[in-house]
Write an enzyme that holds these catalytic residues in place. Structure first.
Site, PDB file in Angstrom:
ATOM      1  N   GLU A  13      40.633  54.799  39.828  1.00  0.00           N
ATOM      2  CA  GLU A  13      41.803  54.187  39.182  1.00  0.00           C
ATOM      3  C   GLU A  13      42.430  55.177  38.214  1.00  0.00           C
ATOM      4  OE1 GLU A  13      41.145  50.467  37.078  1.00  0.00           O
ATOM      5  OE2 GLU A  13      39.845  49.746  38.672  1.00  0.00           O
ATOM      6  N   GLU A  45      33.391  49.233  36.507  1.00  0.00           N
ATOM      7  CA  GLU A  45      33.403  49.282  35.044  1.00  0.00           C
ATOM      8  C   GLU A  45      32.410  48.338  34.374  1.00  0.00           C
ATOM      9  OE1 GLU A  45      37.382  48.940  33.518  1.00  0.00           O
ATOM     10  OE2 GLU A  45      38.046  50.768  34.496  1.00  0.00           O
TER      11      GLU A  45
HETATM   12  C1  FCB Z   1      40.787  48.842  34.384  1.00  0.00           C
HETATM   13  C2  FCB Z   1      40.425  47.733  35.333  1.00  0.00           C
HETATM   14  C3  FCB Z   1      41.580  47.293  36.203  1.00  0.00           C
HETATM   15  C4  FCB Z   1      42.894  47.277  35.460  1.00  0.00           C
HETATM   16  C5  FCB Z   1      43.109  48.567  34.725  1.00  0.00           C
HETATM   17  C6  FCB Z   1      44.402  48.640  33.996  1.00  0.00           C
HETATM   18  O1  FCB Z   1      39.922  48.798  33.293  1.00  0.00           O
HETATM   19  O2  FCB Z   1      39.377  48.129  36.174  1.00  0.00           O
HETATM   20  O3  FCB Z   1      41.253  46.052  36.753  1.00  0.00           O
HETATM   21  O4  FCB Z   1      42.960  46.189  34.652  1.00  0.00           O
HETATM   22  O5  FCB Z   1      42.057  48.777  33.826  1.00  0.00           O
END
Ligand code: FCB
Length: 454
Positions: free
Chosen positions: A361, A164
């Site tokens: 994620e 990110e």
């Molecule tokens: C993302 C991050 C991760 C976590 C999630 C909820 O942006 O990569 O570390 O905090 O959000």
């Protein structure tokens, strides 16, 4: 009816070093920007810090045993640069040895390690040299990547350079909600570019070091919605969409920064000036897969004054605001909208021809309680069921999606929110460090075992 996923679909869970490891001074580890940031009062909720977090540095064997008990075959974790190179440059063998043990333990338990080299925890020593707005960090990051690859590359196949960059650059240096907590939009844009350069140089190094590795980067995406379908709303959405979803993606695909985006940001005066000859070629290294993080959509409205600052992490985007989420929200106030996930995946499939996607994620924070040794997190089970169905729909409609990593294995240090937001499928009692599998862990284990949704 079962919704089956393709054969060989990679199921995993994900974590990040600073959010779980603790032991922030053990074995020669140097401070990272998150240690410095959390040491300042008022920056993180309850003034929480990443120590002890989940005490994973000392309890990693127990955590790997949990993964093995759940039967989830992939595990995405990040390496802390400040453990491996406390000053950003000099190798600390004890720090490297931790990841060596972790990888071996995972493999002994039949779990495939996936390494992310940077999940926001820059060595403080490099922040002292200016942090990501300093272009030299790209080369230093490539050296660090080479060091970690040399140590683990014989056993680790899946490599992600950066997690990110949007958050690292714009939230870290733009609105200052994350470490290093600076508010300088011009510098934030340069940080974004240098992170991309760091990715490109590290990708080159990973490939040059040989081996069978798969190289990726992980980007966070937010499909943008509007309430009204008119030109002004469409333009507001376009602005946010280009900043959020294309600033990092398009250069990776060899298309450079979108001209409209450069025009939106031109008055800040720094981005175009930061792009040196050859940078865009370095950034556009071939990727084997693209890591996709999705949590929630965004909603955009135009501002009456087109020159007025935006409420997004880069106020200078001007003329648009992000509006409050609605409908079912998570405890973090994020909107639950699985259909936006399908839309995103189909859009990515079209926008990035030939590039396979891995969900790196996806997950949700809710208020959880252990009652009689159980955590009945029905909201999270429903979130996973709906979002996995959304992924499945995208696959049915042709998207090439190779895997899914649930965020997160453990409740952990949720950045500026401290320990107030629980994302884990495993509950962590931060007083005793006791782990309890939530119902969502059992649900997920069942999905993984049948390679499909019941
Ligand atoms: C993302 C991050 C991760 C976590 C999630 C909820 O942006 O990569 O570390 O905090 O959000």
């Amino acid at each position: 009816m079962t919704r089956s996923f393709p054969a060989g679909f990679r199921w995993g869970t994900a974590t990040a070093a600073y959010q779980i490891e603790g032991s922030t001074t053990a074995d020669g580890r140097g401070p990272s920007i998150w240690d410095t940031f959390t040491a300042r009062t008022g920056r993180v909720l309850d003034d929480a810090t990443g120590d002890p977090a989940c005490d994973h540095y000392r309890r990693y064997r127990e955590d790997v045993a949990l993964l093995s008990e759940l039967g989830v075959p992939y595990y995405r974790f990040s390496v802390a640069w400040s453990r491996v190179m406390p000053d950003g440059r000099t190798i600390e063998p004890r720090g490297l040895a931790f990841y060596d043990r972790l990888v071996d333990t995972l493999l002994e338990h039949g779990v495939t390690p996936m390494v992310t080299l940077y999940h926001w925890d820059l060595p403080e020593a490099l922040q002292a040299e200016g942090g990501w707005p300093n272009r030299d960090l790209a080369g230093l990051f490539a050296d660090y990547a080479a060091t970690v690859h040399k140590a683990l590359g014989d056993r680790v196949r899946q490599w992600t350079t950066i997690n990110e960059p949007f958050c690292a650059a714009f939230i870290g240096y733009g609105n200052g909600d994350h470490a290093p907590g600076l508010r300088d939009e011009g510098a934030a844009l340069v940080a974004g570019h240098n992170l991309m350069l760091a990715h490109g140089q590290a990708a080159q190094v990973l490939r040059a070091n040989g081996g069978e590795q798969e190289v990726s980067i992980v980007l966070n995406f937010a499909p943008v919605l509007t309430d009204v379908d008119d030109a002004a709303h469409r333009e507001a959405a376009r602005k946010f969409d280009f900043l959020h979803n294309r600033f990092f993606l398009d250069p990776l695909l060899g298309r450079g920064y979108p001209p409209e985006l450069l025009a939106d940001l031109a008055h800040l005066g720094t981005l175009e000036a930061a792009i040196a000859d050859g940078d865009l070629e370095i950034i556009a290294q071939p990727l084997d897969v693209l890591g996709v993080n999705y949590y929630a959509p965004a909603r955009a409205v135009p501002l009456d004054d087109p020159e007025a600052d935006s409420n997004c992490p880069l106020p200078g985007l001007r003329g648009m605001d992000v509006t409050p989420p609605r409908g079912d929200l998570t405890s973090l106030g994020w909107e639950q909208r699985p259909e936006s996930f399908t839309d995103l995946l189909l859009w990515l499939h079209g926008h990035c021809p030939g590039l396979p996607l891995v969900i790196a994620e996806n997950g949700a924070a809710f208020v959880d309680e252990v009652v009689d040794g159980r955590v009945r997190d029905t909201d999270r089970v429903r979130y996973f069921a709906e979002h996995l169905a959304a992924v499945h729909t995208a696959i049915e409609r042709g998207a090439d999606i190779r895997g899914y990593m649930a965020w997160s294995l453990l409740d952990n240090f949720e950045w500026a929110m401290g320990y107030t937001q629980r994302f884990g499928i495993v509950h962590v009692d931060f007083e005793t460090q006791e782990r309890v599998l939530k119902d969502s862990a059992l649900f997920y284990a069942d999905v993984v075992a049948r390679n499909g949704l019941p």
